[in-house]
Design a protein around this motif. Structure first.
Motif, PDB file in Angstrom:
ATOM      1  N   MET A   1       0.820  -1.203   0.000  1.00 56.35           N
ATOM      2  CA  MET A   1       0.000   0.000   0.000  1.00 56.35           C
ATOM      3  C   MET A   1       0.857   1.258   0.000  1.00 56.35           C
TER       4      MET A   1
ATOM      5  N   TYR B   1       0.501   5.507   0.551  1.00 57.15           N
ATOM      6  CA  TYR B   1      -0.372   6.510   1.158  1.00 57.15           C
ATOM      7  C   TYR B   1       0.080   7.875   0.644  1.00 57.15           C
TER       8      TYR B   1
ATOM      9  N   VAL C   1      -5.369   6.124  -0.431  1.00 55.28           N
ATOM     10  CA  VAL C   1      -4.739   4.825  -0.186  1.00 55.28           C
ATOM     11  C   VAL C   1      -4.682   4.110  -1.531  1.00 55.28           C
TER      12      VAL C   1
ATOM     13  N   ASN D   1       1.632  -0.301  12.439  1.00 56.53           N
ATOM     14  CA  ASN D   1       0.226  -0.071  12.085  1.00 56.53           C
ATOM     15  C   ASN D   1      -0.208   1.373  12.298  1.00 56.53           C
TER      16      ASN D   1
ATOM     17  N   TYR E   1      -3.725   7.338  12.305  1.00 56.38           N
ATOM     18  CA  TYR E   1      -4.637   6.299  11.835  1.00 56.38           C
ATOM     19  C   TYR E   1      -4.075   4.909  12.119  1.00 56.38           C
TER      20      TYR E   1
ATOM     21  N   THR F   1      -3.748   1.315  10.596  1.00 55.44           N
ATOM     22  CA  THR F   1      -3.788   0.755   9.240  1.00 55.44           C
ATOM     23  C   THR F   1      -4.013  -0.755   9.235  1.00 55.44           C
TER      24      THR F   1
ATOM     25  N   THR G   1      -6.238  -1.723   6.492  1.00 55.49           N
ATOM     26  CA  THR G   1      -6.082  -0.924   5.278  1.00 55.49           C
ATOM     27  C   THR G   1      -6.573  -1.705   4.055  1.00 55.49           C
ATOM     28  N   PRO G   2      -7.275  -1.083   3.125  1.00 52.47           N
ATOM     29  CA  PRO G   2      -7.437   0.358   2.912  1.00 52.47           C
ATOM     30  C   PRO G   2      -8.480   1.053   3.776  1.00 52.47           C
TER      31      PRO G   2
ATOM     32  N   LEU H   1      -9.079   2.776   6.995  1.00 55.03           N
ATOM     33  CA  LEU H   1      -8.281   3.374   8.054  1.00 55.03           C
ATOM     34  C   LEU H   1      -9.179   3.813   9.200  1.00 55.03           C
TER      35      LEU H   1
END
Length: 266
Positions: A148, A150, A168, A196, A210, A212, A215-216, A218
């Motif tokens: 991922m 960001y 994301v 995280n 946040y 994660t 994720t995606p 959040l």
């Protein structure tokens, strides 16, 4: 070190009188001058090294003996294994309005005003274009963890459109990145990720933290309001953040986040 992006109309930034052990660059003044520029790059003598942890707004990255720097349209690669004899080994056009560079594994992620570019550096001196993902016009730093990426996009002023958001991006297939989620922001600048925790500097709207884990998707787990935020560097257990002419130090763990100290840079 943490740098603001150099203004587009400037050719060079003079850091001669900046003590980076006690100071952080938070703005520039422009002037026309004629100077002789000499560059000394100090690095580990080992041929197998990478850069230390930097902020998301950096315009350079060190990976295994090579320094990668970006201008608005080009990437320059320097062999710095011998720190006293750094040599530019290649340069190439990589896009337009390039603002930031982030490295992970054998890939470089270039943030630009119009999107994010992915380059492979299996061949360290000849980065290979892999793909790109476009977004609304806006200032764009990026950080990556696992599959991922960001990306914060700040609109308004000179950055572009008026929308500001956190995106994301799924990069599990580097040849086909896609937008997995979008979160509305007010005026986001830098961001950082560790384990995280995703830390997002939302300008005068404070620091947002946040989780994660999913994720995606959040989860906002903390919000430090009423402070000016610009960029963050997550270390092992301590978060360094700069904003509003102050340097903040936070301690974070699974049990929570707490402010340890602040340092005024006026």
């Amino acid at each position: 070190m943490t740098y603001l992006p150099i203004p587009a109309e400037a050719d060079y930034a003079d850091y001669e009188n900046v003590d980076f052990s006690e100071e952080v660059v938070v703005g520039y003044s422009l002037r026309t001058d004629y100077i002789e520029v000499q560059t000394d790059i100090m690095v580990n003598e080992s041929a197998d090294f990478s850069s230390g942890t930097g902020g998301s707004l950096a315009r350079f990255s060190i990976v295994k003996g090579y320094l990668y720097t970006v201008t608005q349209t080009e990437m320059h690669i320097f062999d710095i294994v011998n720190p006293e004899n750094a040599v530019e080994v290649n340069s190439e056009n990589v896009g337009w309005d390039i603002e930031t560079i982030f490295s992970l594994d054998n890939y470089l992620y270039l943030g630009s005003a119009g999107g994010m570019y992915i380059y492979n550096i299996d061949n360290a001196t000849n980065p290979t274009y892999v793909s790109e993902i476009n977004h609304i016009m806006g200032c764009d730093p990026a950080v990556v963890q696992g599959d991922m990426a960001y990306v914060t996009i700040r609109g308004g002023n000179l950055c572009g459109q008026n929308l500001s958001q956190l995106e994301v991006i799924d990069i599990s297939d580097k040849t086909n990145p896609f937008r997995a989620n979008i979160y509305e922001m007010q005026e986001p600048y830098g961001l950082g990720i560790k384990d995280n925790f995703l830390f997002v500097c939302d300008g005068s709207f404070g620091l947002k933290v946040y989780d994660t884990t999913n994720t995606p998707q959040l989860t906002l787990i903390d919000h430090f309001e009423n402070i000016e935020t610009f960029d963050v560097i997550p270390l092992e257990e301590v978060l360094l953040m700069v904003g509003g002419n102050r340097l903040f130090q936070y301690k974070y763990s699974e049990t929570g986040i707490e402010l340890l100290s602040t340092f005024n840079m006026n």
